[in-house]
Design a protein around this motif. Structure first.
Motif, PDB file in Angstrom:
ATOM      1  N   MET A   1       0.840  -1.209   0.000  1.00 27.06           N
ATOM      2  CA  MET A   1       0.000   0.000   0.000  1.00 27.06           C
ATOM      3  C   MET A   1       0.880   1.266   0.000  1.00 27.06           C
ATOM      4  O   MET A   1       0.874   2.021  -0.948  1.00 27.06           O
ATOM      5  N   ILE A   2       1.642   1.438   1.073  1.00 27.11           N
ATOM      6  CA  ILE A   2       2.635   2.513   1.068  1.00 27.11           C
ATOM      7  C   ILE A   2       4.002   1.876   1.289  1.00 27.11           C
ATOM      8  O   ILE A   2       4.184   1.114   2.240  1.00 27.11           O
ATOM      9  N   GLU A   3       4.915   2.167   0.397  1.00 27.49           N
ATOM     10  CA  GLU A   3       6.277   1.652   0.561  1.00 27.49           C
ATOM     11  C   GLU A   3       7.207   2.837   0.720  1.00 27.49           C
ATOM     12  O   GLU A   3       7.267   3.699  -0.155  1.00 27.49           O
ATOM     13  N   ILE A   4       7.945   2.829   1.791  1.00 26.43           N
ATOM     14  CA  ILE A   4       8.897   3.910   2.011  1.00 26.43           C
ATOM     15  C   ILE A   4      10.287   3.303   2.056  1.00 26.43           C
ATOM     16  O   ILE A   4      10.530   2.356   2.794  1.00 26.43           O
ATOM     17  N   LYS A   5      11.163   3.830   1.201  1.00 21.02           N
ATOM     18  CA  LYS A   5      12.505   3.246   1.094  1.00 21.02           C
ATOM     19  C   LYS A   5      13.564   4.304   1.301  1.00 21.02           C
ATOM     20  O   LYS A   5      13.609   5.292   0.568  1.00 21.02           O
ATOM     21  N   ASN A   6      14.411   4.094   2.266  1.00 20.85           N
ATOM     22  CA  ASN A   6      15.587   4.948   2.517  1.00 20.85           C
ATOM     23  C   ASN A   6      15.264   6.441   2.473  1.00 20.85           C
ATOM     24  O   ASN A   6      16.010   7.228   1.909  1.00 20.85           O
ATOM     25  N   LEU A   7      14.166   6.800   3.053  1.00 18.03           N
ATOM     26  CA  LEU A   7      13.723   8.190   2.991  1.00 18.03           C
ATOM     27  C   LEU A   7      14.594   9.066   3.888  1.00 18.03           C
ATOM     28  O   LEU A   7      14.765   8.777   5.073  1.00 18.03           O
ATOM     29  N   THR A   8      15.145  10.132   3.300  1.00 13.53           N
ATOM     30  CA  THR A   8      15.959  11.059   4.080  1.00 13.53           C
ATOM     31  C   THR A   8      15.538  12.477   3.753  1.00 13.53           C
ATOM     32  O   THR A   8      15.300  12.800   2.591  1.00 13.53           O
ATOM     33  N   LYS A   9      15.422  13.305   4.764  1.00 16.89           N
ATOM     34  CA  LYS A   9      15.124  14.717   4.548  1.00 16.89           C
ATOM     35  C   LYS A   9      16.069  15.548   5.401  1.00 16.89           C
ATOM     36  O   LYS A   9      16.137  15.373   6.615  1.00 16.89           O
ATOM     37  N   LYS A  10      16.792  16.424   4.738  1.00 18.40           N
ATOM     38  CA  LYS A  10      17.729  17.289   5.463  1.00 18.40           C
ATOM     39  C   LYS A  10      17.282  18.727   5.327  1.00 18.40           C
ATOM     40  O   LYS A  10      16.877  19.158   4.248  1.00 18.40           O
ATOM     41  N   TYR A  11      17.368  19.457   6.426  1.00 16.21           N
ATOM     42  CA  TYR A  11      17.203  20.913   6.379  1.00 16.21           C
ATOM     43  C   TYR A  11      18.578  21.494   6.670  1.00 16.21           C
ATOM     44  O   TYR A  11      18.972  21.544   7.836  1.00 16.21           O
ATOM     45  N   GLY A  12      19.309  21.876   5.661  1.00 12.71           N
ATOM     46  CA  GLY A  12      20.674  22.345   5.888  1.00 12.71           C
ATOM     47  C   GLY A  12      21.483  21.200   6.474  1.00 12.71           C
ATOM     48  O   GLY A  12      21.581  20.138   5.871  1.00 12.71           O
ATOM     49  N   ASP A  13      22.008  21.424   7.671  1.00 10.26           N
ATOM     50  CA  ASP A  13      22.796  20.370   8.305  1.00 10.26           C
ATOM     51  C   ASP A  13      21.926  19.456   9.159  1.00 10.26           C
ATOM     52  O   ASP A  13      22.344  18.379   9.560  1.00 10.26           O
ATOM     53  N   HIS A  14      20.740  19.926   9.463  1.00 14.27           N
ATOM     54  CA  HIS A  14      19.874  19.155  10.348  1.00 14.27           C
ATOM     55  C   HIS A  14      19.173  18.027   9.586  1.00 14.27           C
ATOM     56  O   HIS A  14      18.564  18.268   8.550  1.00 14.27           O
ATOM     57  N   VAL A  15      19.302  16.826  10.107  1.00  9.34           N
ATOM     58  CA  VAL A  15      18.648  15.690   9.456  1.00  9.34           C
ATOM     59  C   VAL A  15      17.324  15.436  10.166  1.00  9.34           C
ATOM     60  O   VAL A  15      17.291  15.031  11.323  1.00  9.34           O
ATOM     61  N   ALA A  16      16.226  15.713   9.475  1.00 12.10           N
ATOM     62  CA  ALA A  16      14.911  15.565  10.107  1.00 12.10           C
ATOM     63  C   ALA A  16      14.431  14.118  10.004  1.00 12.10           C
ATOM     64  O   ALA A  16      13.847  13.582  10.932  1.00 12.10           O
ATOM     65  N   VAL A  17      14.659  13.505   8.859  1.00  9.73           N
ATOM     66  CA  VAL A  17      14.286  12.106   8.664  1.00  9.73           C
ATOM     67  C   VAL A  17      15.525  11.396   8.150  1.00  9.73           C
ATOM     68  O   VAL A  17      16.156  11.852   7.205  1.00  9.73           O
ATOM     69  N   ASP A  18      15.867  10.308   8.786  1.00  7.74           N
ATOM     70  CA  ASP A  18      17.150   9.679   8.524  1.00  7.74           C
ATOM     71  C   ASP A  18      16.958   8.248   8.023  1.00  7.74           C
ATOM     72  O   ASP A  18      16.716   7.338   8.811  1.00  7.74           O
ATOM     73  N   ASN A  19      17.049   8.071   6.722  1.00 10.10           N
ATOM     74  CA  ASN A  19      17.069   6.737   6.148  1.00 10.10           C
ATOM     75  C   ASN A  19      15.931   5.831   6.639  1.00 10.10           C
ATOM     76  O   ASN A  19      16.158   4.739   7.145  1.00 10.10           O
ATOM     77  N   LEU A  20      14.725   6.311   6.482  1.00  5.51           N
ATOM     78  CA  LEU A  20      13.559   5.601   6.997  1.00  5.51           C
ATOM     79  C   LEU A  20      13.070   4.583   5.963  1.00  5.51           C
ATOM     80  O   LEU A  20      12.918   4.914   4.792  1.00  5.51           O
ATOM     81  N   THR A  21      12.846   3.366   6.399  1.00  5.52           N
ATOM     82  CA  THR A  21      12.306   2.350   5.493  1.00  5.52           C
ATOM     83  C   THR A  21      11.217   1.572   6.216  1.00  5.52           C
ATOM     84  O   THR A  21      11.466   1.015   7.284  1.00  5.52           O
ATOM     85  N   PHE A  22      10.031   1.560   5.674  1.00  2.00           N
ATOM     86  CA  PHE A  22       8.999   0.662   6.173  1.00  2.00           C
ATOM     87  C   PHE A  22       7.832   0.601   5.204  1.00  2.00           C
ATOM     88  O   PHE A  22       7.746   1.404   4.283  1.00  2.00           O
ATOM     89  N   THR A  23       6.971  -0.397   5.400  1.00  3.65           N
ATOM     90  CA  THR A  23       5.807  -0.505   4.526  1.00  3.65           C
ATOM     91  C   THR A  23       4.542  -0.465   5.370  1.00  3.65           C
ATOM     92  O   THR A  23       4.534  -0.888   6.522  1.00  3.65           O
ATOM     93  N   VAL A  24       3.507   0.054   4.775  1.00  2.03           N
ATOM     94  CA  VAL A  24       2.213   0.112   5.440  1.00  2.03           C
ATOM     95  C   VAL A  24       1.289  -0.824   4.678  1.00  2.03           C
ATOM     96  O   VAL A  24       1.171  -0.727   3.464  1.00  2.03           O
TER      97      VAL A  24
END
Lengths: 345, 289
Positions: A1-24
């Motif tokens: 349904m939802i597949e999330i793979k190695n999701l990363t979100k950076k704001y400048g140097d700040h890492v808000a989401v770090d290599n997230l992987t999971f499925t719903v």
């Protein structure tokens, strides 16, 4: 349904989401759990296509949210942390606008809006301006907006924040009802909420995935440890001696009792599910230290949560005299307020 | 797009903003019309319009200040950008709503030449007046696109209004600004150096990247000096022609004189497309940064 793979979100140097992987998976209620600033909202904003990711992939029903945003967004109803309401509209006008925005066929709009207003119990305020509505009603208009078009996935970001207890129960019931037909993802920093509604819990801390399992499994996994809290009258040293000599005790903390002068409160975690109460009773009786109070408790989801998230561990270090790094001490009845206070700090 | 267009249009008329805009524009143009055309029997309505373009400086910011900034502040943009609509459609829906509000007083202006006709105005001059109104509409539409873009850059309506006012002010007086600088190559060199310095400061303020700002500034300056050394004649009068790019209102002169100026139309349409495009890009950039 939802597949999330190695999701990363950076704001400048700040890492808000770090290599997230999971499925719903389809048809379940998912709880996103994590202290404030853990990256829950950011993750939800990425899944729904509101913001982009630095790297990684999100697939909704097979549609990539970055490459086929329109298809992917059609499968999702989203209620952000702050309901996106236009204050100068009435709920009815607003829902009509959202229905048009979501490209619901003209013939179905009216009936669908009526039905959803009925389900979310906003029918009686449908012609009042949204700016004049209470927080509870606004939240419900927000939920109604997410439900419009009956998308397969409903994502709710902290749906119960700022509501009174009655409204919280109403919204929870509503979510449970929605969960029968839709896949629901909700975020919360309140554990009791997640354990009460969700089939599956995803714990996030500092943008990292820490655990993903059913509430029952999560508690079981980390259990193996019963804890005992007791208040003993006597010398600190003597009490420490008794506790240190038990091999079944994995760790313990001791502090001066606030309620009983001259007594000490001890919290201990046992190895396995051994019941140490009888043994402790005789041991303390031998050295003539009367036990004023004793209680066992299994590990709740709350303890699991605090154990898993760094913040719980760090927090404990500054507030209590401690022998171990991990255990967090809580009184069962004030759990909820405690957690919230701690997270706000 | 239609949903956003309708909502936006409705919002302008549930709040006083739309009415204020229309009333003020009609009021100012009405006074000029009464004074020149009716009292002094001057037959050209278009020249009245060209005398009133200054009202855009105030009216355009009023109309555009909230259009994107308010969405961002109220977080309603989360609804728009998570709905199955393209960002271009959101921006276009909003821009067309702006144009519609602006078109309402234009329709009223279309009646004025008819009124003058009852005093014996010729058909040819009627056509010229309508070309003038068309030019006036294009000018306003370009200004609205600039306002739309600036509103996207900020969350604050006040900041959005002030910035729009300043930018429009510079555009309006760019021709006069350019005339201050003598046409000689030396003066152009100095003027461009000052502008490059300003641009570098702006780049620094926007990106907070000192290397980028200094690098861009130096590169431009080097190019400028090289041009100056190789062929200083190229720089003669260059400041004026550079500023004329920004001279939005100056392009209207031909329309006012009754000429359906193709370069003018191209200029305005390019400006509109550019700013709508920039608006979309600004939103995209914020999503991805």
């Amino acid at each position: 349904m939802i597949e999330i793979k190695n999701l990363t979100k950076k704001y400048g140097d700040h890492v808000a989401v770090d290599n997230l992987t999971f499925t719903v998976k389809k048809g379940q209620i998912y709880g996103f759990l994590g202290p404030n600033g853990a990256g829950k909202s950011t993750t939800m904003n990425i899944i729904t296509g509101y913001i982009g990711a630095t790297s990684g992939q999100v697939k909704i029903n097979g549609y990539d949210i970055f490459e086929e945003p329109e298809q992917a967004k059609k499968c999702i109803g989203y209620l952000p942390e702050q309901p996106p309401l236009y204050m100068d509209m009435t709920p009815y006008e607003y829902l009509k606008f959202v229905a048009e925005l979501k490209k619901i066929p003209k013939g179905q709009r009216r009936d669908m809006i009526e039905e959803i207003m009925d389900r979310t119990k906003i029918y009686e305020v449908k012609d009042r301006l949204i700016k004049n509505l209470s927080k509870g009603y606004r939240q419900r208009v927000g939920v109604a907006q997410a439900l419009l078009g009956y998308p397969e996935i409903i994502i709710l970001d902290e749906p119960t924040v700022g509501l009174d207890p009655k409204q919280i129960i109403d919204i929870r019931d509503l979510i449970r009802e929605i969960g029968e037909k839709h896949t629901v993802i909700l975020s919360s920093h309140i554990l009791s909420e997640v354990s009460a509604i969700c089939d599956h819990v995803v714990i996030i801390s500092n943008g990292k995935l820490i655990a993903s399992d059913s509430p029952a499994n999560l508690t079981k996994e980390l259990q193996g440890s019963t804890s005992v809290s007791l208040t003993v009258l006597g010398q600190k040293k003597a009490i420490q001696q008794v506790l240190s000599s038990r091999s079944q005790i994995r760790q313990y903390t001791i502090s001066e009792s606030k309620e009983e002068p001259g007594a000490y409160d001890a919290e201990l975690t046992c190895i396995g599910s051994a019941d140490l109460r009888e043994e402790l009773f005789t041991a303390f009786a031998k050295i003539k230290c009367p036990i004023l109070k004793m209680q066992t408790s299994g590990m709740s989801l709350e303890d699991v949560f605090l154990e898993l998230t760094d913040e719980g561990a760090a927090e404990k270090g500054n507030t209590e005299e401690t022998n171990t790094k991990e255990t967090a001490i809580k009184e069962t009845d004030t759990k909820e307020t405690n957690t919230e206070e701690k997270e706000e700090e | 797009m239609l949903a956003i267009y309708k909502r936006e249009l409705k919002a302008y008329f549930t709040s006083p903003v739309g009415y204020i805009f229309i009333a003020f524009l009609l009021f100012v143009v009405g006074i000029f019309f009464t004074f020149y055309n009716l009292r002094q029997s001057y037959p050209w309505f278009a020249s009245v319009l060209s005398g009133t373009t200054f009202v855009f400086l105030i009216l355009v910011p009023i109309l555009t200040m909230r259009i994107m900034a308010e969405e961002r502040r109220q977080k309603t943009d989360q609804l728009l950008f998570t709905a199955p609509v393209r960002i271009v459609d959101v921006v276009l829906g909003k821009y067309f709503a702006l144009l519609t509000v602006f078109a309402i007083p234009m329709l009223v202006f279309c009646l004025y030449p008819l009124l003058l006709k009852t005093f014996g105005k010729s058909d040819a001059s009627m056509a010229m007046d309508y070309i003038g109104i068309f030019g006036y509409f294009l000018l306003g539409a370009a200004n609205l696109a600039i306002g739309l873009f600036i509103s996207t850059m900020t969350e604050s309506q006040v900041l959005s209004a002030v910035l729009t006012f300043l930018v429009l002010l510079i555009c309006y007086y760019s021709a006069s600004l350019a005339s201050i600088v003598p046409a000689s190559a030396n003066a152009s060199l100095v003027a461009f150096t000052v502008m490059i310095l300003l641009a570098a400061v702006i780049i620094y303020l926007m990106t907070k990247n000192i290397f980028l700002a200094a690098g861009a500034g130096c590169a431009l300056e080097v190019v400028l000096v090289v041009i100056f050394l190789i062929n200083s004649k190229l720089l003669e009068g260059a400041v004026a022609s550079f500023f004329s790019i920004f001279d939005v209102s100056g392009r209207m002169e031909n329309f006012i004189n009754g000429i359906l100026d193709v370069t003018g139309i191209t200029y305005y349409i390019s400006a509109i497309v550019l700013f709508v495009f920039l608006t979309v890009q600004a939103i995209q950039k914020r999503r991805w940064s």
